[in-house]
Scaffold this motif. Structure first.
Motif, PDB file in Angstrom:
ATOM      1  N   GLY A  66      41.616  50.401  35.177  1.00  0.00           N
ATOM      2  CA  GLY A  66      40.506  49.464  35.060  1.00  0.00           C
ATOM      3  C   GLY A  66      39.201  50.059  34.576  1.00  0.00           C
ATOM      4  N   TYR A  67      39.254  50.838  33.485  1.00  0.00           N
ATOM      5  CA  TYR A  67      38.026  51.434  32.941  1.00  0.00           C
ATOM      6  C   TYR A  67      37.311  50.384  32.097  1.00  0.00           C
ATOM      7  N   GLU A  68      36.339  49.731  32.706  1.00  0.00           N
ATOM      8  CA  GLU A  68      35.688  48.591  32.069  1.00  0.00           C
ATOM      9  C   GLU A  68      34.725  48.980  30.952  1.00  0.00           C
ATOM     10  N   ASN A  69      34.349  50.253  30.853  1.00  0.00           N
ATOM     11  CA  ASN A  69      33.466  50.709  29.784  1.00  0.00           C
ATOM     12  C   ASN A  69      34.234  50.997  28.502  1.00  0.00           C
ATOM     13  N   CYS A  70      35.486  50.651  28.466  1.00  0.00           N
ATOM     14  CA  CYS A  70      36.350  50.983  27.338  1.00  0.00           C
ATOM     15  C   CYS A  70      36.703  49.732  26.554  1.00  0.00           C
ATOM     16  N   LYS A  71      36.695  49.860  25.248  1.00  0.00           N
ATOM     17  CA  LYS A  71      37.052  48.703  24.420  1.00  0.00           C
ATOM     18  C   LYS A  71      38.557  48.424  24.456  1.00  0.00           C
ATOM     19  N   TYR A  72      39.346  49.379  24.960  1.00  0.00           N
ATOM     20  CA  TYR A  72      40.791  49.199  25.028  1.00  0.00           C
ATOM     21  C   TYR A  72      41.234  48.497  26.310  1.00  0.00           C
ATOM     22  N   ARG A  74      41.582  45.469  28.546  1.00  0.00           N
ATOM     23  CA  ARG A  74      41.555  44.015  28.450  1.00  0.00           C
ATOM     24  C   ARG A  74      42.655  43.487  29.360  1.00  0.00           C
ATOM     25  N   LEU A  75      42.292  42.562  30.238  1.00  0.00           N
ATOM     26  CA  LEU A  75      43.304  41.968  31.121  1.00  0.00           C
ATOM     27  C   LEU A  75      44.236  41.090  30.295  1.00  0.00           C
ATOM     28  N   PRO A  76      45.527  41.063  30.653  1.00  0.00           N
ATOM     29  CA  PRO A  76      46.459  40.170  29.961  1.00  0.00           C
ATOM     30  C   PRO A  76      46.056  38.710  30.162  1.00  0.00           C
ATOM     31  N   LYS A  77      46.472  37.884  29.246  1.00  0.00           N
ATOM     32  CA  LYS A  77      46.111  36.467  29.324  1.00  0.00           C
ATOM     33  C   LYS A  77      47.018  35.692  30.283  1.00  0.00           C
ATOM     34  N   THR A  78      48.138  36.297  30.675  1.00  0.00           N
ATOM     35  CA  THR A  78      49.040  35.628  31.608  1.00  0.00           C
ATOM     36  C   THR A  78      49.030  36.364  32.940  1.00  0.00           C
ATOM     37  N   ILE A  80      46.968  36.454  35.416  1.00  0.00           N
ATOM     38  CA  ILE A  80      45.676  37.136  35.575  1.00  0.00           C
ATOM     39  C   ILE A  80      45.437  37.584  37.018  1.00  0.00           C
ATOM     40  N   ASP A  81      45.760  36.718  37.965  1.00  0.00           N
ATOM     41  CA  ASP A  81      45.556  37.060  39.379  1.00  0.00           C
ATOM     42  C   ASP A  81      46.298  38.335  39.762  1.00  0.00           C
ATOM     43  N   PHE A  82      47.556  38.417  39.373  1.00  0.00           N
ATOM     44  CA  PHE A  82      48.369  39.589  39.687  1.00  0.00           C
ATOM     45  C   PHE A  82      47.738  40.854  39.114  1.00  0.00           C
ATOM     46  N   TRP A  83      47.350  40.819  37.838  1.00  0.00           N
ATOM     47  CA  TRP A  83      46.819  42.022  37.183  1.00  0.00           C
ATOM     48  C   TRP A  83      45.469  42.438  37.760  1.00  0.00           C
ATOM     49  N   GLN A  84      44.624  41.462  38.086  1.00  0.00           N
ATOM     50  CA  GLN A  84      43.331  41.803  38.691  1.00  0.00           C
ATOM     51  C   GLN A  84      43.535  42.504  40.027  1.00  0.00           C
ATOM     52  N   LYS A  85      44.422  41.978  40.842  1.00  0.00           N
ATOM     53  CA  LYS A  85      44.677  42.583  42.150  1.00  0.00           C
ATOM     54  C   LYS A  85      45.282  43.974  42.004  1.00  0.00           C
ATOM     55  N   LYS A  86      46.227  44.110  41.090  1.00  0.00           N
ATOM     56  CA  LYS A  86      46.886  45.401  40.877  1.00  0.00           C
ATOM     57  C   LYS A  86      45.877  46.454  40.433  1.00  0.00           C
ATOM     58  N   ILE A  87      45.047  46.104  39.485  1.00  0.00           N
ATOM     59  CA  ILE A  87      44.068  47.068  38.960  1.00  0.00           C
ATOM     60  C   ILE A  87      43.026  47.402  40.030  1.00  0.00           C
TER      61      ILE A  87
END
Length: 169
Positions: A66-72, A74-78, A80-87
């Motif tokens: 979850g390096y938010e200062n990076c242009k690379y 980006r959370l997946p579009k599907t 979303i809840d799962f990926w946010q929690k995992k990260i």
């Protein structure tokens, strides 16, 4: 991409011997820094362990950590809840492991995958070499202690001198 294809793709992603980790290993070794890989007894199984410098290096993927200062990143579009929690769990685990290492007297360095892209790779590696040398010198610096003038300079075992008349038995 179907859900099954996506799952198969994510399953092929490795955690050891990735391209960024292989890139990072070459330069320090060429400069004389010796290290061990993935030490099992240290929290987080650091990617590189430099015992002489009491330093560990983590090479983190921008997405997975979850390096938010990076242009690379980006959370997946599907899903979303799962990926946010995992990260978020990954970020919390990383913080906890860094704190444990610091409590054990180790220095922790995190290098992000985007910092090893060709444009800034050499700058990152130069900075790493400088940081390791700085850590080595600081840890071995002779420490001097000064006693403030306001503190009485008597040793604990010395009796306080008495001046003037003394009574003799």
């Amino acid at each position: 991409m179907t859900e099954k294809q996506h799952h198969c793709y994510k399953a092929t992603i490795r955690s050891k011997n990735t391209k960024p980790k292989l890139l990072l290993r070459k330069v320090p070794f060429c400069r004389g820094f010796r290290y061990r890989l993935n030490h099992p007894r240290l929290p987080g199984h650091p990617d590189l362990v430099l015992r002489k410098y009491r330093t560990v290096i983590f090479v983190n993927g921008c997405f997975w950590h979850g390096y938010e200062n990076c242009k690379y990143f980006r959370l997946p579009k599907t899903n979303i809840d799962f990926w946010q929690k995992k990260i978020e769990r990954n970020k919390e685990r990383d913080k906890k492991e860094q704190c444990q290492l610091a409590a054990m007297g180790w220095h922790g360095i995190t290098i992000w995958e985007c910092q090893l892209k060709p444009k800034i790779r050499m700058q990152t590696l130069e900075s790493l070499a400088y940081t390791l040398n700085h850590i080595y010198l600081e840890d071995r610096k002779v420490k001097t202690y000064e006693i403030p003038e306001s503190v009485n300079n008597l040793m604990a075992a010395e009796p306080k001198p008495s001046y003037g008349k003394t009574k003799h038995p």
